[in-house]
Design an enzyme around this catalytic site. Structure first.
Site, short mmCIF file in Angstrom:
data_model
loop_
_atom_site.label_atom_id
_atom_site.label_comp_id
_atom_site.label_asym_id
_atom_site.label_seq_id
_atom_site.Cartn_x
_atom_site.Cartn_y
_atom_site.Cartn_z
N SER A 91 26.17 33.00 46.52
CA SER A 91 24.84 32.44 46.68
C SER A 91 23.88 33.07 45.66
O SER A 91 24.14 32.99 44.46
CB SER A 91 24.37 32.63 48.13
OG SER A 91 23.35 31.74 48.44
N HIS A 103 28.88 27.48 51.03
CA HIS A 103 28.19 27.92 52.24
C HIS A 103 28.90 27.32 53.46
O HIS A 103 28.34 26.51 54.19
CB HIS A 103 26.72 27.52 52.18
CG HIS A 103 25.94 28.34 51.19
ND1 HIS A 103 26.11 28.23 49.83
CD2 HIS A 103 25.00 29.31 51.38
CE1 HIS A 103 25.29 29.09 49.22
NE2 HIS A 103 24.62 29.75 50.14
N GLU A 113 29.22 25.44 43.61
CA GLU A 113 28.94 25.08 45.01
C GLU A 113 27.44 25.08 45.18
O GLU A 113 26.71 25.62 44.35
CB GLU A 113 29.59 26.09 45.97
CG GLU A 113 29.11 27.54 45.85
CD GLU A 113 27.81 27.88 46.60
OE1 GLU A 113 27.45 27.16 47.56
OE2 GLU A 113 27.15 28.85 46.22
#
Length: 322
Positions: A105, A276, A206
Protein backbone atom coordinates in the site's frame (compact mmCIF):
# COMPACT_ATOMS: atom_id res chain seq x y z
CA UNK A 1 10.06 -23.12 11.50
CA UNK A 2 12.87 -21.41 13.36
CA UNK A 3 11.73 -18.55 15.58
CA UNK A 4 12.63 -15.18 14.05
CA UNK A 5 13.11 -11.63 15.25
CA UNK A 6 10.37 -9.38 13.84
CA UNK A 7 10.54 -5.61 14.25
CA UNK A 8 7.23 -3.69 14.06
CA UNK A 9 7.27 0.01 13.15
CA UNK A 10 4.88 2.61 11.73
CA UNK A 11 6.23 4.73 8.86
CA UNK A 12 2.84 5.88 7.51
CA UNK A 13 -0.59 6.40 9.07
CA UNK A 14 -1.32 6.20 12.78
CA UNK A 15 -2.62 2.85 14.02
CA UNK A 16 -6.33 3.41 14.62
CA UNK A 17 -7.29 -0.22 15.26
CA UNK A 18 -5.35 -0.95 18.44
CA UNK A 19 -7.06 -4.36 18.91
CA UNK A 20 -5.92 -5.44 15.43
CA UNK A 21 -2.37 -4.30 16.26
CA UNK A 22 -2.42 -6.31 19.50
CA UNK A 23 -3.90 -9.38 17.77
CA UNK A 24 -1.14 -9.21 15.15
CA UNK A 25 1.63 -9.06 17.75
CA UNK A 26 0.00 -11.89 19.73
CA UNK A 27 -0.37 -14.07 16.61
CA UNK A 28 3.30 -13.64 15.63
CA UNK A 29 4.39 -14.39 19.21
CA UNK A 30 2.16 -17.47 19.22
CA UNK A 31 4.16 -18.70 16.20
CA UNK A 32 7.21 -18.54 18.46
CA UNK A 33 8.71 -15.34 17.06
CA UNK A 34 10.41 -12.61 19.06
CA UNK A 35 8.38 -9.51 18.29
CA UNK A 36 9.98 -6.14 19.01
CA UNK A 37 7.65 -3.15 18.85
CA UNK A 38 9.23 0.19 17.93
CA UNK A 39 8.91 2.86 20.62
CA UNK A 40 6.77 5.10 18.39
CA UNK A 41 4.72 2.36 16.68
CA UNK A 42 1.50 3.59 18.34
CA UNK A 43 2.23 7.32 18.23
CA UNK A 44 -0.36 9.55 16.57
CA UNK A 45 0.04 13.07 15.21
CA UNK A 46 -2.76 14.26 12.90
CA UNK A 47 -3.35 11.23 10.66
CA UNK A 48 0.26 10.07 10.94
CA UNK A 49 2.16 7.73 13.24
CA UNK A 50 4.06 10.70 14.61
CA UNK A 51 5.46 13.71 12.77
CA UNK A 52 7.76 13.28 9.78
CA UNK A 53 10.98 13.24 11.83
CA UNK A 54 9.52 10.65 14.19
CA UNK A 55 8.68 8.31 11.34
CA UNK A 56 12.08 8.77 9.65
CA UNK A 57 13.70 7.86 12.98
CA UNK A 58 11.49 4.75 13.23
CA UNK A 59 12.76 3.59 9.81
CA UNK A 60 16.31 4.15 11.06
CA UNK A 61 15.64 2.02 14.14
CA UNK A 62 14.09 -0.72 11.99
CA UNK A 63 17.24 -0.72 9.86
CA UNK A 64 19.46 -0.88 12.97
CA UNK A 65 17.37 -3.55 14.70
CA UNK A 66 19.18 -6.55 13.24
CA UNK A 67 15.74 -8.15 12.89
CA UNK A 68 14.98 -10.90 10.37
CA UNK A 69 11.92 -8.94 9.26
CA UNK A 70 11.01 -5.27 9.55
CA UNK A 71 7.21 -5.27 9.22
CA UNK A 72 5.04 -2.17 8.98
CA UNK A 73 2.05 -1.90 11.30
CA UNK A 74 -0.13 -0.54 8.48
CA UNK A 75 -0.11 1.53 5.31
CA UNK A 76 -2.33 4.55 4.74
CA UNK A 77 -0.39 7.69 3.87
CA UNK A 78 2.83 9.34 4.95
CA UNK A 79 5.88 7.89 3.21
CA UNK A 80 5.71 10.25 0.24
CA UNK A 81 6.29 13.14 2.67
CA UNK A 82 9.60 11.74 3.91
CA UNK A 83 11.20 10.26 0.78
CA UNK A 84 13.91 12.93 0.84
CA UNK A 85 14.85 12.00 4.43
CA UNK A 86 14.84 8.18 4.48
CA UNK A 87 18.30 6.71 5.28
CA UNK A 88 18.41 4.57 2.14
CA UNK A 89 22.03 3.45 2.59
CA UNK A 90 21.34 2.23 6.13
CA UNK A 91 18.26 0.35 4.91
CA UNK A 92 20.21 -1.22 2.03
CA UNK A 93 22.96 -2.30 4.47
CA UNK A 94 20.36 -3.84 6.78
CA UNK A 95 18.94 -5.77 3.81
CA UNK A 96 22.45 -6.97 2.93
CA UNK A 97 22.79 -8.22 6.52
CA UNK A 98 19.55 -10.19 6.15
CA UNK A 99 16.65 -7.98 7.25
CA UNK A 100 13.62 -8.32 4.97
CA UNK A 101 11.54 -5.12 4.77
CA UNK A 102 7.90 -6.14 4.24
CA UNK A 103 4.75 -4.14 3.54
CA UNK A 104 2.36 -2.82 0.91
CA UNK A 105 0.00 0.00 0.00
CA UNK A 106 1.62 3.30 1.06
CA UNK A 107 4.82 1.27 1.60
CA UNK A 108 5.09 1.11 -2.22
CA UNK A 109 6.63 4.61 -2.05
CA UNK A 110 9.39 3.37 0.26
CA UNK A 111 9.99 0.24 -1.81
CA UNK A 112 10.26 2.00 -5.16
CA UNK A 113 12.41 4.83 -3.73
CA UNK A 114 14.71 2.24 -2.16
CA UNK A 115 14.96 0.40 -5.48
CA UNK A 116 15.62 3.63 -7.42
CA UNK A 117 18.24 4.83 -4.93
CA UNK A 118 20.08 1.61 -4.00
CA UNK A 119 18.81 -1.33 -6.08
CA UNK A 120 18.03 -3.17 -2.81
CA UNK A 121 15.23 -5.76 -2.77
CA UNK A 122 12.28 -5.47 -0.39
CA UNK A 123 9.10 -7.53 -0.11
CA UNK A 124 5.56 -6.57 -1.09
CA UNK A 125 3.48 -8.44 1.43
CA UNK A 126 1.32 -8.32 4.53
CA UNK A 127 1.04 -5.67 7.23
CA UNK A 128 0.76 -6.35 10.96
CA UNK A 129 -2.71 -5.03 11.75
CA UNK A 130 -4.48 -5.70 8.45
CA UNK A 131 -3.22 -9.26 7.96
CA UNK A 132 -1.81 -10.80 11.14
CA UNK A 133 -4.34 -8.90 13.23
CA UNK A 134 -7.35 -9.59 11.01
CA UNK A 135 -10.50 -10.20 13.04
CA UNK A 136 -11.46 -13.14 10.86
CA UNK A 137 -8.09 -14.74 11.59
CA UNK A 138 -4.93 -14.95 9.52
CA UNK A 139 -5.31 -16.07 5.90
CA UNK A 140 -3.63 -19.47 5.47
CA UNK A 141 -1.93 -18.67 2.17
CA UNK A 142 -0.66 -15.31 3.42
CA UNK A 143 0.71 -17.05 6.53
CA UNK A 144 2.33 -19.82 4.47
CA UNK A 145 4.01 -17.32 2.13
CA UNK A 146 5.27 -15.33 5.12
CA UNK A 147 6.66 -18.55 6.66
CA UNK A 148 8.44 -19.27 3.38
CA UNK A 149 10.08 -15.85 3.52
CA UNK A 150 11.15 -16.39 7.14
CA UNK A 151 12.58 -19.82 6.34
CA UNK A 152 14.31 -18.57 3.20
CA UNK A 153 12.34 -21.20 1.29
CA UNK A 154 10.10 -19.02 -0.88
CA UNK A 155 11.10 -19.44 -4.49
CA UNK A 156 8.07 -18.25 -6.36
CA UNK A 157 4.35 -18.19 -6.54
CA UNK A 158 1.75 -19.77 -8.76
CA UNK A 159 -1.85 -18.75 -9.23
CA UNK A 160 -4.88 -19.67 -11.27
CA UNK A 161 -5.56 -17.21 -14.09
CA UNK A 162 -9.21 -16.12 -14.02
CA UNK A 163 -11.38 -18.35 -16.23
CA UNK A 164 -12.82 -15.37 -18.13
CA UNK A 165 -9.31 -14.50 -19.32
CA UNK A 166 -8.22 -16.55 -22.29
CA UNK A 167 -4.78 -17.89 -21.42
CA UNK A 168 -2.48 -15.47 -23.20
CA UNK A 169 -0.02 -16.66 -25.78
CA UNK A 170 2.79 -16.13 -23.36
CA UNK A 171 6.48 -16.44 -24.16
CA UNK A 172 8.28 -17.15 -20.89
CA UNK A 173 10.09 -14.15 -19.40
CA UNK A 174 13.56 -14.81 -17.96
CA UNK A 175 15.57 -12.76 -15.47
CA UNK A 176 13.38 -9.65 -15.55
CA UNK A 177 13.22 -7.18 -12.66
CA UNK A 178 9.96 -7.51 -10.70
CA UNK A 179 8.65 -4.17 -9.46
CA UNK A 180 5.41 -2.33 -8.76
CA UNK A 181 2.85 -2.25 -5.98
CA UNK A 182 0.02 0.17 -5.39
CA UNK A 183 -0.91 1.86 -8.68
CA UNK A 184 -1.82 5.30 -7.25
CA UNK A 185 1.31 5.49 -5.11
CA UNK A 186 3.49 4.34 -8.01
CA UNK A 187 2.01 6.99 -10.34
CA UNK A 188 2.61 9.67 -7.72
CA UNK A 189 6.37 9.03 -8.05
CA UNK A 190 6.54 9.47 -11.83
CA UNK A 191 9.00 12.20 -12.78
CA UNK A 192 10.71 12.13 -9.38
CA UNK A 193 14.13 10.68 -8.48
CA UNK A 194 12.27 7.98 -6.56
CA UNK A 195 10.71 6.34 -9.61
CA UNK A 196 12.83 3.32 -10.62
CA UNK A 197 13.87 3.25 -14.28
CA UNK A 198 13.18 -0.42 -14.94
CA UNK A 199 13.78 -1.73 -18.45
CA UNK A 200 12.42 -5.10 -19.59
CA UNK A 201 10.75 -5.49 -16.22
CA UNK A 202 7.71 -7.26 -14.85
CA UNK A 203 5.35 -4.66 -13.42
CA UNK A 204 2.74 -5.80 -10.87
CA UNK A 205 -0.10 -3.52 -9.79
CA UNK A 206 -2.97 -3.40 -7.30
CA UNK A 207 -5.24 -0.75 -5.81
CA UNK A 208 -8.16 -0.15 -3.51
CA UNK A 209 -10.99 2.37 -3.60
CA UNK A 210 -10.24 3.50 -7.14
CA UNK A 211 -13.03 3.41 -9.73
CA UNK A 212 -12.09 1.63 -12.98
CA UNK A 213 -11.96 4.95 -14.88
CA UNK A 214 -9.35 6.21 -12.41
CA UNK A 215 -7.41 2.95 -12.75
CA UNK A 216 -7.50 3.42 -16.53
CA UNK A 217 -6.37 7.04 -16.23
CA UNK A 218 -3.36 5.97 -14.12
CA UNK A 219 -2.51 3.15 -16.54
CA UNK A 220 -2.71 5.67 -19.38
CA UNK A 221 -0.32 7.95 -17.48
CA UNK A 222 2.18 5.08 -17.24
CA UNK A 223 1.65 4.24 -20.91
CA UNK A 224 2.03 7.83 -22.12
CA UNK A 225 5.12 8.27 -19.95
CA UNK A 226 6.69 5.33 -21.82
CA UNK A 227 6.79 3.07 -18.76
CA UNK A 228 4.52 0.29 -20.02
CA UNK A 229 6.37 -0.02 -23.33
CA UNK A 230 9.54 -0.90 -21.41
CA UNK A 231 8.01 -3.89 -19.60
CA UNK A 232 8.20 -7.56 -20.57
CA UNK A 233 4.95 -8.32 -18.74
CA UNK A 234 2.29 -6.53 -16.72
CA UNK A 235 0.68 -8.49 -13.89
CA UNK A 236 -2.54 -7.19 -12.39
CA UNK A 237 -3.37 -8.08 -8.81
CA UNK A 238 -6.61 -7.27 -7.06
CA UNK A 239 -8.46 -3.98 -7.59
CA UNK A 240 -11.08 -3.73 -4.87
CA UNK A 241 -13.26 -1.39 -2.84
CA UNK A 242 -14.95 0.68 -5.53
CA UNK A 243 -18.59 1.13 -6.51
CA UNK A 244 -19.87 1.10 -10.06
CA UNK A 245 -22.01 4.08 -11.11
CA UNK A 246 -25.21 3.87 -13.19
CA UNK A 247 -23.67 6.12 -15.85
CA UNK A 248 -20.77 3.67 -16.36
CA UNK A 249 -23.15 1.83 -18.69
CA UNK A 250 -21.01 -1.27 -18.94
CA UNK A 251 -17.63 0.41 -18.45
CA UNK A 252 -15.94 -1.76 -15.84
CA UNK A 253 -12.60 -3.14 -14.73
CA UNK A 254 -12.84 -5.76 -17.46
CA UNK A 255 -13.20 -2.92 -20.03
CA UNK A 256 -10.01 -1.35 -18.70
CA UNK A 257 -8.06 -4.63 -18.94
CA UNK A 258 -9.37 -5.39 -22.44
CA UNK A 259 -8.37 -1.94 -23.66
CA UNK A 260 -4.97 -2.07 -21.96
CA UNK A 261 -4.23 -5.23 -23.95
CA UNK A 262 -4.80 -3.33 -27.18
CA UNK A 263 -2.54 -0.48 -26.06
CA UNK A 264 0.59 -2.34 -24.96
CA UNK A 265 2.77 -5.03 -26.54
CA UNK A 266 3.59 -6.68 -23.23
CA UNK A 267 1.27 -9.51 -22.19
CA UNK A 268 -1.12 -8.63 -19.36
CA UNK A 269 -1.72 -11.34 -16.77
CA UNK A 270 -4.55 -10.96 -14.27
CA UNK A 271 -5.73 -12.49 -11.02
CA UNK A 272 -2.48 -12.28 -9.05
CA UNK A 273 -3.37 -12.85 -5.37
CA UNK A 274 -2.01 -9.55 -4.14
CA UNK A 275 -3.68 -6.34 -3.03
CA UNK A 276 -6.03 -5.12 -0.32
CA UNK A 277 -7.43 -8.63 0.12
CA UNK A 278 -6.86 -11.31 2.78
CA UNK A 279 -4.99 -13.71 0.50
CA UNK A 280 -1.71 -12.18 -0.53
CA UNK A 281 1.53 -13.68 -1.72
CA UNK A 282 4.92 -12.10 -0.97
CA UNK A 283 6.74 -10.61 -3.93
CA UNK A 284 10.40 -9.52 -4.05
CA UNK A 285 10.41 -5.92 -5.33
CA UNK A 286 13.56 -5.36 -7.36
CA UNK A 287 14.52 -9.02 -7.74
CA UNK A 288 15.13 -10.88 -11.00
CA UNK A 289 12.25 -13.22 -11.79
CA UNK A 290 11.05 -15.63 -14.45
CA UNK A 291 7.40 -15.53 -15.47
CA UNK A 292 5.61 -18.39 -17.19
CA UNK A 293 2.10 -19.53 -18.03
CA UNK A 294 1.25 -23.23 -18.09
CA UNK A 295 -2.35 -23.88 -19.03
CA UNK A 296 -4.44 -21.80 -16.64
CA UNK A 297 -1.60 -21.27 -14.17
CA UNK A 298 0.58 -18.20 -13.94
CA UNK A 299 4.00 -18.48 -12.29
CA UNK A 300 6.45 -15.93 -10.98
CA UNK A 301 9.68 -17.60 -9.88
CA UNK A 302 12.68 -16.00 -8.21
CA UNK A 303 14.73 -18.98 -7.15
CA UNK A 304 17.44 -19.06 -4.51
CA UNK A 305 19.10 -16.31 -2.64
CA UNK A 306 16.54 -13.52 -2.86
CA UNK A 307 16.21 -11.83 0.51
CA UNK A 308 17.12 -15.01 2.36
CA UNK A 309 19.48 -17.94 2.19
CA UNK A 310 16.95 -20.46 1.01
CA UNK A 311 17.78 -24.09 0.37
CA UNK A 312 15.32 -26.78 -0.48
CA UNK A 313 13.12 -27.89 -3.30
CA UNK A 314 11.32 -25.76 -5.78
CA UNK A 315 7.76 -25.24 -4.67
CA UNK A 316 4.81 -23.03 -5.32
CA UNK A 317 1.69 -22.17 -3.43
CA UNK A 318 -1.25 -22.67 -5.69
CA UNK A 319 -4.11 -20.33 -5.17
CA UNK A 320 -7.69 -21.00 -6.07
CA UNK A 321 -9.46 -18.38 -8.11
CA UNK A 322 -10.94 -15.57 -6.06
Amino acid sequence: MNPKHIYIYSPSSAVREKPAFRRGVAWLRAQGHEVEVDETALTAQQRFAGDDATRVAAIGRAAASGADVALISRGGYGLTRILDAIPYKAVAKAIERGTAFVGMSDFTAFQLALLARTGAVSWAGPTLAGDFGAEAGVDEITAACFDDLLDGAGEGTGWRLPARDEPPVFKPVRGATLWGGNLAVLCSLLGTPYFPQVDKGVLFLEDVGEHPYRIERMLEQLRLAGVLARQKAIVLGQFTGFKAAPHDRGFKLRTVVDRLRTQVKAPVLTGLPFGHVPTKVLLPVGAAVDVAVEGREGFIVWGHGVGGSGHGGHHHHNHAEA
